[in-house]
Design a protein around this motif. Structure first.
Motif, mmCIF file in Angstrom:
data_model
loop_
_atom_site.group_PDB
_atom_site.id
_atom_site.type_symbol
_atom_site.label_atom_id
_atom_site.label_comp_id
_atom_site.label_asym_id
_atom_site.label_seq_id
_atom_site.Cartn_x
_atom_site.Cartn_y
_atom_site.Cartn_z
ATOM 1 N N MET A 289 10.548 37.682 17.084
ATOM 2 C CA MET A 289 10.930 36.773 18.176
ATOM 3 C C MET A 289 10.785 37.477 19.521
ATOM 4 S SD MET A 289 14.301 34.919 16.552
ATOM 5 C CE MET A 289 14.712 34.086 18.091
ATOM 6 N N LYS A 290 11.219 38.748 19.571
ATOM 7 C CA LYS A 290 11.124 39.528 20.804
ATOM 8 C C LYS A 290 9.672 39.740 21.197
ATOM 9 C CE LYS A 290 12.393 44.033 22.748
ATOM 10 N NZ LYS A 290 13.044 45.333 22.460
ATOM 11 N N GLU A 291 8.808 40.064 20.215
ATOM 12 C CA GLU A 291 7.381 40.288 20.487
ATOM 13 C C GLU A 291 6.718 39.017 21.010
ATOM 14 O OE1 GLU A 291 5.965 41.624 16.772
ATOM 15 O OE2 GLU A 291 6.774 43.676 16.970
ATOM 16 N N ARG A 292 7.039 37.901 20.408
ATOM 17 C CA ARG A 292 6.440 36.645 20.837
ATOM 18 C C ARG A 292 6.899 36.268 22.237
ATOM 19 N NH1 ARG A 292 6.818 33.016 15.253
ATOM 20 N NH2 ARG A 292 5.450 34.393 14.019
ATOM 21 N N LYS A 293 8.174 36.535 22.529
ATOM 22 C CA LYS A 293 8.686 36.241 23.861
ATOM 23 C C LYS A 293 7.975 37.094 24.903
ATOM 24 C CE LYS A 293 12.941 36.046 26.590
ATOM 25 N NZ LYS A 293 14.411 36.256 26.578
ATOM 26 N N GLU A 294 7.782 38.390 24.583
ATOM 27 C CA GLU A 294 7.089 39.286 25.508
ATOM 28 C C GLU A 294 5.633 38.859 25.678
ATOM 29 O OE1 GLU A 294 7.647 43.089 23.797
ATOM 30 O OE2 GLU A 294 9.694 43.351 24.576
ATOM 31 N N ALA A 295 5.003 38.414 24.599
ATOM 32 C CA ALA A 295 3.599 37.964 24.690
ATOM 33 C C ALA A 295 3.490 36.726 25.568
ATOM 34 C CB ALA A 295 3.055 37.676 23.284
ATOM 35 N N LEU A 296 4.465 35.830 25.444
ATOM 36 C CA LEU A 296 4.441 34.600 26.250
ATOM 37 C C LEU A 296 4.614 34.899 27.736
ATOM 38 C CD1 LEU A 296 6.538 32.167 24.011
ATOM 39 C CD2 LEU A 296 4.095 32.008 24.530
ATOM 40 N N GLN B 150 17.765 43.781 6.912
ATOM 41 C CA GLN B 150 16.410 44.216 7.263
ATOM 42 C C GLN B 150 15.523 43.026 7.588
ATOM 43 O OE1 GLN B 150 15.123 46.589 3.937
ATOM 44 N NE2 GLN B 150 16.701 48.151 4.261
ATOM 45 N N ARG B 151 15.637 41.962 6.813
ATOM 46 C CA ARG B 151 14.832 40.765 7.071
ATOM 47 C C ARG B 151 15.240 40.117 8.394
ATOM 48 N NH1 ARG B 151 13.343 37.654 1.456
ATOM 49 N NH2 ARG B 151 12.871 39.514 0.231
ATOM 50 N N THR B 152 16.544 40.098 8.637
ATOM 51 C CA THR B 152 17.034 39.538 9.896
ATOM 52 C C THR B 152 16.500 40.339 11.075
ATOM 53 O OG1 THR B 152 19.059 38.781 8.818
ATOM 54 C CG2 THR B 152 19.095 38.933 11.220
ATOM 55 N N ASP B 153 16.521 41.663 10.948
ATOM 56 C CA ASP B 153 16.017 42.522 12.024
ATOM 57 C C ASP B 153 14.531 42.275 12.271
ATOM 58 O OD1 ASP B 153 18.522 43.606 12.262
ATOM 59 O OD2 ASP B 153 18.075 45.397 11.074
ATOM 60 N N ARG B 154 13.767 42.087 11.191
ATOM 61 C CA ARG B 154 12.329 41.842 11.351
ATOM 62 C C ARG B 154 12.070 40.512 12.049
ATOM 63 N NH1 ARG B 154 11.972 44.327 6.102
ATOM 64 N NH2 ARG B 154 11.864 42.291 5.053
ATOM 65 N N VAL B 155 12.856 39.493 11.716
ATOM 66 C CA VAL B 155 12.710 38.186 12.375
ATOM 67 C C VAL B 155 13.018 38.304 13.859
ATOM 68 C CG1 VAL B 155 13.683 35.867 12.540
ATOM 69 C CG2 VAL B 155 13.149 36.820 10.299
ATOM 70 N N LEU B 156 14.102 39.004 14.181
ATOM 71 C CA LEU B 156 14.479 39.173 15.588
ATOM 72 C C LEU B 156 13.422 39.968 16.355
ATOM 73 C CD1 LEU B 156 18.302 39.908 15.209
ATOM 74 C CD2 LEU B 156 17.214 37.776 15.932
ATOM 75 N N GLU B 157 12.821 40.966 15.698
ATOM 76 C CA GLU B 157 11.774 41.760 16.330
ATOM 77 C C GLU B 157 10.549 40.904 16.617
ATOM 78 O OE1 GLU B 157 10.056 44.888 18.174
ATOM 79 O OE2 GLU B 157 12.132 44.746 17.444
#
Length: 226
Positions: free
Chosen positions: A212-219, A203-210
């Motif tokens: 990362m995905k949000e930050r990439k989309e924001a960038l 669950q923690r790994t999934d939250r970290v990956l999520e």
């Protein structure tokens, strides 16, 4: 421009390791000496602490091999010993691939080794000093656990001393006192600790990956500078 070629990286390949762990332990590695010495120790007193019945126990000889090797390498924490046992081929070879957690290691040290370990450990250190495999006259300086000297491995301890028996025994006592302090701290911490389950880690790994995905989309939405 020439094409870059990378070496194969397949973690699911079935033939990465040899059939025997011993094939991956160099013939000149000091762990082989520790293994041979502990095999020759009389563990009668230690074995008497086992009553039998109930669930199976980890081999006391295997536990001793790992613990003695760890102490000689300046690893005193049960958590660190457990981690090295999971990650190091040398530790796996000494103790086997059925790996206890740090609580089991600490329970073994605090319950099984009382009254017997100092004598056993002193015997091992004396034998290794006599053969020049352990040096007690070199200060432990950096993060190196084992240093190579004159084409042989040499254990390096934190406290410098000479090789006479009295100072050797004093050095052993100092190391074991340090071990006791660390063991006491870890046992008190473990009383209130909630071990993380595999599901919680996922669950923690999934939250970290999520994130990362949000930050990439924001960038990607940021306006480009002219």
């Amino acid at each position: 421009m020439a094409k870059v070629v990378y070496k194969s990286y397949n973690r699911n390949e079935g033939s990465l390791f040899p059939v025997y762990l011993s094939d991956m332990v160099p013939a000149e590695h000091p762990a082989r000496v520790v293994d041979a010495v502990v095999e020759g120790l009389d563990l009668t007193e230690l074995e008497r602490t086992y009553k039998g019945g109930g669930t199976s126990s980890y081999s006391p000889r295997a536990m001793l091999k790992v613990i003695i090797y760890a102490y000689l390498s300046n690893v005193y924490s049960g958590r660190q010993i457990a981690r090295m046992w999971q990650e190091s081929i040398i530790y796996m070879w000494l103790g086997g691939t059925l790996i206890p957690d740090f609580r089991t290691i600490n329970n073994f040290r605090s319950r099984r080794l009382v009254g017997t370990f100092e004598g056993l450990f002193t015997q091992v250190v004396e034998l290794l000093v006599e053969e020049g495999l352990v040096t007690l006259d070199v200060q432990y300086i950096d993060g190196t656990k084992i240093e190579s000297s004159a084409n042989k491995y040499t254990f390096v301890w934190k406290r410098a001393t000479e090789t006479n028996k009295a100072k050797l025994e004093k050095n052993v006592k100092a190391v074991l006192e340090e071990v006791e302090k660390i063991l006491d701290i870890e046992q008190r911490e473990a009383e209130n600790e909630h071990p993380m389950t595999a599901d919680e880690m996922q669950q923690r790994t999934d939250r970290v990956l999520e994130r990362m995905k949000e930050r990439k989309e924001a960038l990607t939405r940021l306006p480009m500078r002219a």
